[in-house]
Design a protein around this motif. Sequence first.
Motif, PDB file in Angstrom:
ATOM      1  N   SER A 153      32.750  20.955  42.098  1.00 52.06           N
ATOM      2  CA  SER A 153      34.192  21.030  41.675  1.00 52.06           C
ATOM      3  C   SER A 153      34.822  22.081  42.541  1.00 52.06           C
ATOM      4  CB  SER A 153      34.559  21.067  40.397  1.00 52.06           C
ATOM      5  OG  SER A 153      34.372  22.190  39.692  1.00 52.06           O
ATOM      6  N   ARG A 154      35.878  21.991  42.858  1.00 50.36           N
ATOM      7  CA  ARG A 154      36.553  23.062  43.527  1.00 50.36           C
ATOM      8  C   ARG A 154      36.918  24.310  42.725  1.00 50.36           C
ATOM      9  NH1 ARG A 154      41.376  20.099  47.272  1.00 50.36           N
ATOM     10  NH2 ARG A 154      41.702  22.478  47.831  1.00 50.36           N
ATOM     11  N   PRO A 155      37.140  24.428  41.494  1.00 54.65           N
ATOM     12  CA  PRO A 155      36.949  25.566  40.574  1.00 54.65           C
ATOM     13  C   PRO A 155      35.704  26.313  40.862  1.00 54.65           C
ATOM     14  CG  PRO A 155      37.907  23.800  39.421  1.00 54.65           C
ATOM     15  CD  PRO A 155      37.538  23.203  40.539  1.00 54.65           C
ATOM     16  N   THR A 156      34.429  25.568  41.018  1.00 51.43           N
ATOM     17  CA  THR A 156      33.221  26.317  41.000  1.00 51.43           C
ATOM     18  C   THR A 156      33.262  27.037  42.391  1.00 51.43           C
ATOM     19  OG1 THR A 156      32.256  24.463  39.625  1.00 51.43           O
ATOM     20  CG2 THR A 156      30.677  25.695  41.142  1.00 51.43           C
ATOM     21  N   ILE A 157      33.451  26.443  43.444  1.00 52.59           N
ATOM     22  CA  ILE A 157      33.848  26.974  44.837  1.00 52.59           C
ATOM     23  C   ILE A 157      34.626  28.122  44.696  1.00 52.59           C
ATOM     24  CG2 ILE A 157      34.548  26.716  47.100  1.00 52.59           C
ATOM     25  CD1 ILE A 157      31.851  25.086  46.579  1.00 52.59           C
ATOM     26  N   ARG A 158      35.907  28.017  44.022  1.00 48.95           N
ATOM     27  CA  ARG A 158      36.547  29.372  44.005  1.00 48.95           C
ATOM     28  C   ARG A 158      35.743  30.476  43.201  1.00 48.95           C
ATOM     29  NH1 ARG A 158      40.557  25.542  41.423  1.00 48.95           N
ATOM     30  NH2 ARG A 158      41.586  24.574  43.037  1.00 48.95           N
ATOM     31  N   GLU A 159      35.211  30.031  42.143  1.00 53.63           N
ATOM     32  CA  GLU A 159      34.344  31.211  41.552  1.00 53.63           C
ATOM     33  C   GLU A 159      33.450  31.877  42.617  1.00 53.63           C
ATOM     34  OE1 GLU A 159      34.715  32.587  38.478  1.00 53.63           O
ATOM     35  OE2 GLU A 159      36.519  31.339  38.395  1.00 53.63           O
ATOM     36  N   ALA A 160      32.720  31.102  43.446  1.00 53.44           N
ATOM     37  CA  ALA A 160      31.735  31.605  44.263  1.00 53.44           C
ATOM     38  C   ALA A 160      32.510  32.551  45.154  1.00 53.44           C
ATOM     39  CB  ALA A 160      31.043  30.375  44.998  1.00 53.44           C
ATOM     40  N   ILE A 161      33.768  32.033  45.911  1.00 55.97           N
ATOM     41  CA  ILE A 161      34.458  33.037  46.609  1.00 55.97           C
ATOM     42  C   ILE A 161      34.848  34.175  46.143  1.00 55.97           C
ATOM     43  CG2 ILE A 161      36.330  33.148  48.119  1.00 55.97           C
ATOM     44  CD1 ILE A 161      34.305  31.123  49.256  1.00 55.97           C
ATOM     45  N   ILE A 162      35.132  34.093  44.802  1.00 59.80           N
ATOM     46  CA  ILE A 162      35.230  35.297  44.139  1.00 59.80           C
ATOM     47  C   ILE A 162      34.254  36.617  44.016  1.00 59.80           C
ATOM     48  CG2 ILE A 162      36.139  36.608  42.022  1.00 59.80           C
ATOM     49  CD1 ILE A 162      38.073  34.147  41.427  1.00 59.80           C
ATOM     50  N   ALA A 163      33.195  35.824  43.841  1.00 55.73           N
ATOM     51  CA  ALA A 163      31.823  36.611  43.749  1.00 55.73           C
ATOM     52  C   ALA A 163      31.756  37.288  44.936  1.00 55.73           C
ATOM     53  CB  ALA A 163      30.844  35.772  43.284  1.00 55.73           C
ATOM     54  N   LEU A 164      31.876  36.270  46.170  1.00 56.01           N
ATOM     55  CA  LEU A 164      31.484  36.893  47.496  1.00 56.01           C
ATOM     56  C   LEU A 164      32.396  37.769  47.866  1.00 56.01           C
ATOM     57  CD1 LEU A 164      30.765  33.354  49.297  1.00 56.01           C
ATOM     58  CD2 LEU A 164      29.113  35.233  49.062  1.00 56.01           C
ATOM     59  N   GLU A 165      33.617  37.954  47.500  1.00 54.58           N
ATOM     60  CA  GLU A 165      34.427  38.969  47.520  1.00 54.58           C
ATOM     61  C   GLU A 165      34.032  40.278  47.107  1.00 54.58           C
ATOM     62  OE1 GLU A 165      39.110  38.736  48.062  1.00 54.58           O
ATOM     63  OE2 GLU A 165      38.766  37.243  46.514  1.00 54.58           O
ATOM     64  N   VAL A 166      33.889  40.106  45.717  1.00 53.96           N
ATOM     65  CA  VAL A 166      33.051  41.125  44.888  1.00 53.96           C
ATOM     66  C   VAL A 166      32.096  41.911  45.772  1.00 53.96           C
ATOM     67  CG1 VAL A 166      31.827  42.058  42.850  1.00 53.96           C
ATOM     68  CG2 VAL A 166      33.968  40.509  42.548  1.00 53.96           C
ATOM     69  N   ARG A 167      31.219  41.121  46.438  1.00 56.83           N
ATOM     70  CA  ARG A 167      29.988  41.485  47.138  1.00 56.83           C
ATOM     71  C   ARG A 167      30.326  42.051  48.423  1.00 56.83           C
ATOM     72  NH1 ARG A 167      25.067  37.477  45.883  1.00 56.83           N
ATOM     73  NH2 ARG A 167      24.691  37.782  43.651  1.00 56.83           N
ATOM     74  N   GLU A 168      31.826  42.046  48.805  1.00 53.74           N
ATOM     75  CA  GLU A 168      32.311  42.387  49.867  1.00 53.74           C
ATOM     76  C   GLU A 168      31.684  41.654  51.130  1.00 53.74           C
ATOM     77  OE1 GLU A 168      31.870  46.819  50.482  1.00 53.74           O
ATOM     78  OE2 GLU A 168      33.404  46.929  48.701  1.00 53.74           O
ATOM     79  N   LYS A 169      31.147  40.291  50.898  1.00 55.20           N
ATOM     80  CA  LYS A 169      30.974  39.478  52.202  1.00 55.20           C
ATOM     81  C   LYS A 169      32.011  38.761  52.780  1.00 55.20           C
ATOM     82  CE  LYS A 169      26.496  40.184  51.155  1.00 55.20           C
ATOM     83  NZ  LYS A 169      25.848  40.893  51.946  1.00 55.20           N
ATOM     84  N   VAL A 170      33.135  38.440  52.138  1.00 54.31           N
ATOM     85  CA  VAL A 170      34.433  37.639  52.557  1.00 54.31           C
ATOM     86  C   VAL A 170      35.693  38.448  52.285  1.00 54.31           C
ATOM     87  CG1 VAL A 170      33.155  35.412  52.524  1.00 54.31           C
ATOM     88  CG2 VAL A 170      34.711  36.231  50.676  1.00 54.31           C
ATOM     89  N   GLU A 171      36.908  37.985  52.980  1.00 56.23           N
ATOM     90  CA  GLU A 171      37.923  38.476  52.711  1.00 56.23           C
ATOM     91  C   GLU A 171      38.892  37.252  52.506  1.00 56.23           C
ATOM     92  OE1 GLU A 171      41.719  41.198  53.963  1.00 56.23           O
ATOM     93  OE2 GLU A 171      39.772  40.842  55.435  1.00 56.23           O
ATOM     94  N   VAL A 172      39.495  37.033  51.428  1.00 57.02           N
ATOM     95  CA  VAL A 172      40.407  35.602  51.187  1.00 57.02           C
ATOM     96  C   VAL A 172      41.830  36.370  51.922  1.00 57.02           C
ATOM     97  CG1 VAL A 172      41.633  34.122  49.828  1.00 57.02           C
ATOM     98  CG2 VAL A 172      39.334  35.207  49.071  1.00 57.02           C
ATOM     99  N   LYS A 173      42.455  35.440  52.724  1.00 61.61           N
ATOM    100  CA  LYS A 173      43.713  35.947  53.381  1.00 61.61           C
ATOM    101  C   LYS A 173      44.718  34.702  53.136  1.00 61.61           C
ATOM    102  CE  LYS A 173      41.974  38.668  57.212  1.00 61.61           C
ATOM    103  NZ  LYS A 173      42.133  38.462  58.924  1.00 61.61           N
TER     104      LYS A 173
END
Length: 246
Positions: free
Chosen positions: A42-62
């Motif tokens: 689901s898209r909410p699952t992807i959102r959670e993954a993106i947040i975790a990647l942000e926490v790990r400083e792998k990505v930035e959400v613009k």
Amino acid sequence: MKNRRLFWRIVDTIEAAIACGEYPVGSRLPPERELAEKFEVSRPTIREAIIALEVREKVEVKTGSGVYVVNNQKQSVNASSVNAFELTQARALVEGEIAALAAKTITTEELERLHGTLVMMKDMENVEEADELFHQIIAHSTRNGALINLFENMWALRSSSNEIIEDYNIVCSTDNNKTLAEHTAIYEALSAHDAAEARLAMHKHFNRLINVLFDKLEQQALEEVRRKNSANRDLYSIENLVKIKG
């Protein structure tokens, strides 16, 4: 449990793709919809993954632009004069106000994500990351750039020296049930949009952490006294100087 394990597998898969150059620094990840289709979640699952990647400083959400891969080489933080007590006190003051503001600004979706971290901690699944994610969601829910920067800088200080790392490892491993109870109290105050109670709950959380640090310091001091006494006892022991006959 299965969905949460899947969520972390997605994080690991995207991290591996970043590491091998499939998504180089500066590139934009595929849209949320495409990632959901790719991983069949689901898209909410992807959102959670993106947040975790942000926490790990792998990505930035613009906002309005997308999710971009960042250079996660951390800038050095001068923490030569900062100890775990000072850091924890500073976090209590700053994150207490963050919680108070978040009580007025946090959304239903953010509260749902926050509750997800409580479930992760209860199930003893990625407890350290759940802890970081909990505080990260609250900070970002304020939508105040200055507070978010303060939070992120203080979190970076946690890993800035071996002494602080060692102290926080002891604190975080002391009693997960108490941490979970304190996080739950913070979550409930935020859910009620009660700024004063959210601030108080956050202060109580950090006050216990400071007390745990003091307990650890006292234990180390006692162990050092025992070590010195043992060495002195051997040094001045008559038995070591002369053979005493029975």
